[in-house]
Scaffold this motif. Structure first.
Motif, PDB file in Angstrom:
ATOM      1  N   ARG A 175       0.839  -1.204   0.000  1.00 17.34           N
ATOM      2  CA  ARG A 175       0.000   0.000   0.000  1.00 17.34           C
ATOM      3  C   ARG A 175       0.875   1.256   0.000  1.00 17.34           C
ATOM      4  O   ARG A 175       0.597   2.228  -0.709  1.00 17.34           O
ATOM      5  N   ARG A 176       1.993   1.171   0.803  1.00 22.92           N
ATOM      6  CA  ARG A 176       2.897   2.323   0.851  1.00 22.92           C
ATOM      7  C   ARG A 176       3.499   2.582  -0.534  1.00 22.92           C
ATOM      8  O   ARG A 176       3.597   3.705  -0.997  1.00 22.92           O
ATOM      9  N   HIS A 177       3.895   1.459  -1.203  1.00 26.11           N
ATOM     10  CA  HIS A 177       4.451   1.601  -2.555  1.00 26.11           C
ATOM     11  C   HIS A 177       3.432   2.219  -3.492  1.00 26.11           C
ATOM     12  O   HIS A 177       3.748   3.098  -4.304  1.00 26.11           O
TER      13      HIS A 177
ATOM     14  N   VAL B  31       0.892   4.135  -2.763  1.00 26.41           N
ATOM     15  CA  VAL B  31       0.663   5.546  -2.438  1.00 26.41           C
ATOM     16  C   VAL B  31       1.811   6.405  -2.955  1.00 26.41           C
ATOM     17  O   VAL B  31       1.616   7.466  -3.550  1.00 26.41           O
ATOM     18  N   THR B  32       3.078   5.887  -2.750  1.00 28.44           N
ATOM     19  CA  THR B  32       4.262   6.618  -3.195  1.00 28.44           C
ATOM     20  C   THR B  32       4.226   6.775  -4.716  1.00 28.44           C
ATOM     21  O   THR B  32       4.496   7.859  -5.259  1.00 28.44           O
ATOM     22  N   ALA B  33       3.880   5.687  -5.423  1.00 23.75           N
ATOM     23  CA  ALA B  33       3.832   5.729  -6.883  1.00 23.75           C
ATOM     24  C   ALA B  33       2.765   6.718  -7.348  1.00 23.75           C
ATOM     25  O   ALA B  33       2.932   7.427  -8.327  1.00 23.75           O
ATOM     26  N   GLY B  34       1.652   6.787  -6.630  1.00 23.83           N
ATOM     27  CA  GLY B  34       0.548   7.663  -6.998  1.00 23.83           C
ATOM     28  C   GLY B  34       0.908   9.140  -6.848  1.00 23.83           C
ATOM     29  O   GLY B  34       0.424   9.982  -7.605  1.00 23.83           O
ATOM     30  N   THR B  35       1.780   9.487  -5.870  1.00 24.49           N
ATOM     31  CA  THR B  35       2.144  10.888  -5.645  1.00 24.49           C
ATOM     32  C   THR B  35       3.184  11.379  -6.641  1.00 24.49           C
ATOM     33  O   THR B  35       3.391  12.578  -6.784  1.00 24.49           O
ATOM     34  N   HIS B  36       3.985  10.424  -7.287  1.00 22.43           N
ATOM     35  CA  HIS B  36       5.023  10.855  -8.234  1.00 22.43           C
ATOM     36  C   HIS B  36       4.487  11.063  -9.610  1.00 22.43           C
ATOM     37  O   HIS B  36       3.644  10.433 -10.105  1.00 22.43           O
TER      38      HIS B  36
END
Lengths: 163, 204
Positions: A154-156, A158-163
């Motif tokens: 989930r963290r990955h 979320v991180t991918a979604g913000t970049h």
């Protein structure tokens, strides 16, 4: 007066002898060990018998049994011995009375035939809860591992979604 | 996102099942019977009051106030293999009297046997390991006599080193031996490794 002086010690001696003799007679036959689990072998010994007078006979009497056992060897400490195998004996207490080869009684002893070994006096079943506990702990550990993996994914995401 | 939701459900299900099993396992852990502390006099000879031996009579009840025990007695002998019988497991509250030996109060050692536990939990002789020298054991006989014994030892023995002579052997006074199981429970054999034996001598 003289007669009294002689008779009193004599009577005392006879009484003392009468008291002591049975004890002495009892000590002439031994059973070793005197207590055995059924199926064990014991050694019967008539210590007062002279081997030159012939074989001694041990009469074994007790619950459902009346048997004669003939001596087979000269005992190391004097007298005559025989082995008695107690397989098939009914449990209980037996009297062993010996008679020497010349017909002289050689006293008696007791033999106790007992149950074999200890008692199975525990009744709980084999399931002590450890197996259940282990399975539960394994499931919990698996769930924890899965939760960690899900959290990382989930963290990955979320991180991918913000970049 | 659907896979993530499924994963969450799976993790939650595993956690719930795991917690339930851990709870059941903890609840199922058996209570260990108390063990002798080794300070007792054991089988060593102790001075006993000179009391006239009693005639034979069937014992019907055993009472041990120190462990709050009052239990009926039934007669037992030996099974086909020659081992000491114990009362059936559906009577975990009853103890057995070895009827092929002497009765309590006669000269010699009378023997009682009882389960330490059953599938339902502690049984009649569960607390024998707590007894200490000086504790009293009372036996009620069917001739209405009450015979009191004083404990002088409590010891554990490996079953394969059972002290036959000390338990069943002859004695000059009226003695009492109580037998149950104890020590390590072997999961493979489903049996305890030891026998706990209480040694007592008639006191009144």
């Amino acid at each position: 007066m003289k007669a009294t002086r002689v008779l009193i010690p004599a009577a005392g001696g006879v009484a003392l002898g009468a008291l002591l003799l049975p004890g002495i007679a009892l000590a002439d036959t031994t059973v070793s060990p005197s207590t055995t689990p059924v199926g064990g072998t014991v050694v019967l010994t008539a210590t007062g018998c002279n081997p030159k007078s012939g074989d001694a006979i041990f009469r074994v009497t007790g619950p459902d049994r009346d048997q004669n056992v003939r001596s087979t060897t000269a005992a190391a400490g004097g007298g005559l011995s025989a082995e008695l195998f107690t397989a098939g004996f009914t449990l209980g207490t037996y009297t062993v009375a010996a008679t020497c080869g010349d017909g002289t009684p050689d006293g008696s002893a007791t033999l106790t035939v007992t149950p074999i070994g200890g008692a199975e006096a525990g009744g709980r079943d084999g399931d002590d809860g450890v197996g259940t506990l282990t399975t539960g702990a394994t499931l919990l550990a698996t769930a924890l591992g899965g939760a960690v993996i899900l959290a990382r994914r989930r963290r990955h995401a979320v991180t991918a979604g913000t970049h | 996102m659907r896979a993530y939701q499924l994963g969450r459900l799976l993790v939650a299900a595993l956690a719930v099942a795991g917690l339930a099993l851990v709870g059941a396992g903890v609840a199922g852990l058996p209570v260990r019977p108390p063990q002798p502390d080794g300070t007792a006099a054991g089988h060593r000879t102790v001075p006993a009051p000179r009391l006239p031996p009693l005639p034979r009579a069937t014992p019907v009840e055993v009472r041990i106030p120190a462990i709050d025990l009052q239990a009926p007695l039934m007669s037992v002998a030996a099974d086909a293999a020659g081992a000491l019988e114990v009362p059936p497991l559906d009577r975990p509250d009853a103890a057995g009297w070895y009827r092929l030996g002497v009765s309590p109060g006669e000269t010699g050692n009378a023997v009682l046997v009882g389960h330490v536990d059953s599938p339902d939990g502690p049984a009649v002789f569960f607390d024998l390991g707590r007894l200490r020298p000086g504790d009293t054991i009372e036996i009620v006989r069917n001739d209405a006599r009450l015979v009191r014994f004083a404990v002088h030892g409590v010891e554990a023995y490996r079953k394969n080193r059972f002290p036959t002579d000390l338990v069943y052997g002859p004695g000059d006074a009226a003695g009492l031996r109580l037998i149950t199981c104890g020590g390590r429970f072997d999961q493979d054999t489903g049996a305890y490794a030891d026998n706990v034996i209480v040694f007592a001598t008639r006191a009144a």
